[in-house]
Each structure stands twice: as C-alpha cells, then as structure tokens.
Design an enzyme around this catalytic site. Structure first.
Site, PDB file in Angstrom:
ATOM      1  N   CYS A 123      30.437   7.530 -61.121  1.00  0.00           N
ATOM      2  CA  CYS A 123      30.777   7.766 -59.711  1.00  0.00           C
ATOM      3  C   CYS A 123      30.351   6.653 -58.771  1.00  0.00           C
ATOM      4  CB  CYS A 123      30.185   9.091 -59.262  1.00  0.00           C
ATOM      5  SG  CYS A 123      30.716  10.477 -60.291  1.00  0.00           S
ATOM      6  N   HIS A 145      26.744   9.997 -50.386  1.00  0.00           N
ATOM      7  CA  HIS A 145      27.350  10.378 -51.662  1.00  0.00           C
ATOM      8  C   HIS A 145      27.745  11.846 -51.586  1.00  0.00           C
ATOM      9  CE1 HIS A 145      28.382  10.030 -55.809  1.00  0.00           C
ATOM     10  NE2 HIS A 145      27.450  10.876 -56.222  1.00  0.00           N
ATOM     11  N   GLU A 162      19.392  13.259 -52.150  1.00  0.00           N
ATOM     12  CA  GLU A 162      19.872  12.194 -51.276  1.00  0.00           C
ATOM     13  C   GLU A 162      19.241  12.308 -49.894  1.00  0.00           C
ATOM     14  OE1 GLU A 162      23.985   9.898 -49.947  1.00  0.00           O
ATOM     15  OE2 GLU A 162      24.125  11.906 -50.828  1.00  0.00           O
ATOM     16  N   LYS A 184      33.511  13.716 -48.831  1.00  0.00           N
ATOM     17  CA  LYS A 184      33.914  14.511 -49.998  1.00  0.00           C
ATOM     18  C   LYS A 184      34.141  15.975 -49.624  1.00  0.00           C
ATOM     19  CE  LYS A 184      31.611  11.716 -53.586  1.00  0.00           C
ATOM     20  NZ  LYS A 184      30.912  10.704 -52.745  1.00  0.00           N
ATOM     21  N   HIS A 200      35.707  15.039 -54.764  1.00  0.00           N
ATOM     22  CA  HIS A 200      34.981  13.931 -55.390  1.00  0.00           C
ATOM     23  C   HIS A 200      35.920  13.199 -56.349  1.00  0.00           C
ATOM     24  CE1 HIS A 200      32.088  11.389 -57.084  1.00  0.00           C
ATOM     25  NE2 HIS A 200      31.195  12.259 -57.543  1.00  0.00           N
ATOM     26  N   PHE A 222      26.522   9.259 -62.879  1.00  0.00           N
ATOM     27  CA  PHE A 222      25.925   9.683 -64.139  1.00  0.00           C
ATOM     28  C   PHE A 222      25.366   8.465 -64.873  1.00  0.00           C
ATOM     29  CE2 PHE A 222      28.493  13.838 -65.081  1.00  0.00           C
ATOM     30  CZ  PHE A 222      27.912  14.427 -63.974  1.00  0.00           C
TER      31      PHE A 222
END
Length: 413
Positions: free
Chosen positions: A163, A303, A314, A335, A340, A399
C-alpha cells in the site's frame, strides 16, 4: 542548491469519476464511491462491497486493440498518464525522450487474470491460456505500457511495495530528477484487484468492512465504529519536472515536491508497531529532506485505512512527530470516499495533496460521526474546508512494514 521538482500535470481514474474534475468535485462534496460488488457473485462471501470504477471508456485513452490485452490496473495507469500528460502540455519528442522517465507503483498486479486463467487451465487445458497472459499480469507492465504509449525513454521503474507503492514511485521519480537522471517523469500508482481471490483473502485476514447494508457509510476512518477498509481500484498519475525545465516552457505548477521519506518497521507482516516507530521516522525523514519544520505543515493526507489498529497508530505517530502542533493540523483520509486502492492509493493521494495545495480546499473525512477516543485530532469531519495550505505531507504505510511519505508545499517562485 539541489534541483527543485514541481508538479505540472495530473490525471485520475477513481470510483468518484473519470478525470480530475469529477473526482475532485466528488471529494469536496463528500461523496462516497462505495457500492455493492458487480464483478463477481458475492452470494457466498461475507464481504459484498467495494469501490469500483464506473463508466470507464478505455477507448477514450487507449486503442481498443491494445487495451484488450491489458489488465485493468494497466489500463487505469495509462488513462491517468494520458490525462496527466495532456494536462501538463509537456512535449515528448526524439530530442528529449531519453530525459523523460516513468515510475509507477502497484501492489498486486494482474491478480484477476491469474484467477481467470488458472480456471481456464484447469477446465479447458493449458493450450487455452492466452499468449498475452504473462504480460497481462506482471506488475511492471504499467510503467512499460505508459512508456510505450507516451514515447518516454528515460528511467523506467515499477515499485511493488504493497500500500506504499504509489508513494514510493513518486518519491523515486522525485529523487531521479534531483539526481539528474531525468528532467521530467510521469509517475503515480494504480490497482485493480476486485476479484473473488482478493476479497476472500483480505476478508480471511479480517481486514475488510462487512457493513454490507450501508456501503457508502462503510469506510469510516478514525470513527469508533470502523470495522475495516474497503477494497477499491483506480489510478492516479502526475507529471513532475525539474523547475527550470517547467519554467522554460511556461508550465502551470500545482505544487512543489520538496521531501521524501521511506522506512521499514521490521516488526510484522501486516500490523504496524503500536508506537508507530516506522511511520514516525518516515514522516521525520520527509520533513528533514524538505527542509521543513513540523510547524510548517498545515495538512496531512493520512493513510487512514478505517482499520481499528492503523488509525490509532497513525494518530499516535502524528502526535510524536508534530508535538503540540498536531492539534492545529488539518488531517483527512480521502479513503473514506474512494476506498483503499492498495498499491495505487499513494499515487492517487499524491494528486489529491497537490490539488489541496493548489485549490486551497481540504477534502473531508466522511462518516466520522462517533470519534474514537484514541483518534482525537482534527480530521476535517464530513465537510470540506477552505483553507490555505502552505505545506502538506501524504502518508502511505504498507504490509511488510514498508512506509513512504511525501512532503509538498505551495510553489512560491
């Protein structure tokens, strides 16, 4: 003084619309692009919602004969690149082609084609596999096909870092221009993996929202009732140039890219460390690279995935980096509206960040109705906000513990 890099063209294909105008209008209106999945039968699936691109006429951007052998993630990258190139007014010719690079990011590549042709091989035999199968699925084909379409012969790189891929791609393009490897680049990210394998796999990880009865309210970053992210698709590309290269041709400038940070968590294959250490170091690196102090930043495109752990981590990382100034920052997760887009998210959100700086409008975080006590900053809830943005960062965390952050500021000449 190192070479300066500016954004001169933008292009978007998103669940909110085809093109920058439709998408930006949808963002500012707080519109959700999430709906019921149409790509496959979800009867046996716990998750039935996604943010799909609608009304995409590929022939508007790519010759149909070429497009039929390309996976959607490549088509989206090419369409966004064609739009960004046209928007920039940059001429690519034999004289400068080797000074124009292409840098793209995606996370999974052609997973739908792998799913399809695996079934073909099992049911009808290996002779029925198309000879275009391998070129359809390999991740670097987005960069390769954009290069072919535009005639760009400079550095050609495809980044696959989950991502964070789109942001890494823009960051590497930024560095390539700074180092003199090219004078301009077409860069961003794309993804299209709304297929049974991806939805089933992410659901098995308990990563996706199951709010099937309320698709448009399902992506709710920083909200107490969030239950996972919404898988999405699309593409976002920019033309970025060395400043004098852009000035000489009288290019319009959206924003200046000034900093890039990247780091690794070295912690877990899918979860961030609770102290957000990798994200902290990544944001600090982007600020330092851009010669910025924490107090210089007005906006963060977070994010903000709408997963229980990510949003809290975050938030904590932002507090560690920005201290008391964190309470004065405007932060939003786009998002909440687009879903996403995995490896494409960073490219698209880089475009959003440049547009926020250029237009002086901060997109909202929609569906933020019950704030999580652990997420207590200003996330621009539900309604867009007019505000001057002098400098901003865009966060992407993936990830494998891979992190990327871009810093941009208003171009001041």
């Amino acid at each position: 003084m190192r070479r300066r890099v500016v954004v001169t063209g933008v292009g978007l294909v998103t669940p909110l619309g085809i093109g920058v105008e439709q998408t930006w209008e949808g963002l500012c209106a707080g519109r959700s692009g999430v709906g019921l999945i149409s790509r496959f039968d979800t009867s046996d699936y716990a998750v039935k919602i996604a943010a799909e691109v609608k009304d995409f006429a590929v022939e508007t951007f790519i010759d149909k004969k070429v497009a039929k052998h390309l996976e959607l993630f490549v088509q989206y990258a090419m369409a966004a690149a064609v739009m960004a190139h046209a928007d920039s007014g940059l001429e690519i010719s034999d004289a400068n082609a080797d000074r124009i690079g292409v840098f793209t990011g995606n996370g999974i590549g052609g997973l739908p084609a792998i799913e399809k042709y695996h079934s073909v091989a099992l049911e009808r035999g290996p002779k029925r596999i198309t000879p275009f199968f391998i070129p359809m699925v390999i991740s670097n084909m987005s960069a390769g096909q954009v290069s072919i379409a535009l005639g760009a012969k400079g550095p050609n790189l495809s980044v696959t870092t989950a991502c964070a891929a789109g942001t890494h791609a823009v960051g590497e393009a930024f560095r390539s221009i700074i180092h003199g490897d090219c004078d301009a680049a077409v860069t961003g990210g794309s993804e299209s993996t709304i297929c049974s394998l991806a939805v089933g796999g992410f659901n098995a990880m308990k990563a996706l929202s199951k709010r099937n009865d309320d698709p448009q309210g399902a992506s709710r970053p920083f909200d107490r009732d969030r239950d996972g992210f919404i898988i999405a698709e699309g593409g976002g590309m920019m033309v970025i140039e060395e400043l004098e290269h852009a000035r000489k041709r009288g290019a319009r400038i959206y924003a200046e890219i000034v900093g890039y940070g990247l780091s690794g968590d070295a912690y877990h294959m899918a979860a961030p460390p609770e102290d957000g250490d990798g994200a902290v170091r990544c944001m600090e690196m982007a600020l330092k690279d851009g010669g910025l102090n924490p107090g210089d930043i007005d906006y963060i495109n977070a994010h903000g995935t709408s997963t229980p752990l990510n949003d809290v981590v975050e938030t904590g990382a932002i507090k560690r980096v920005f201290g008391d100034h964190a309470a004065r920052l405007a932060i939003s997760s786009t998002k909440s509206m687009t879903g996403h887009m995995l490896g494409g998210a960073g490219g698209i959100e880089s475009v959003f960040t440049a547009l926020t700086i250029k237009n002086g409008i901060i997109p909202p975080t929609i569906n933020l109705t019950n704030p999580d006590p652990g997420c207590d900053l200003d996330y621009v809830p539900n309604v867009a906000r007019e505000s001057e943005v002098r400098a901003a960062i865009s966060n992407s965390f993936g990830f494998g513990g891979t992190n990327a952050v871009l810093a941009m500021k208003k171009f001041d000449g």
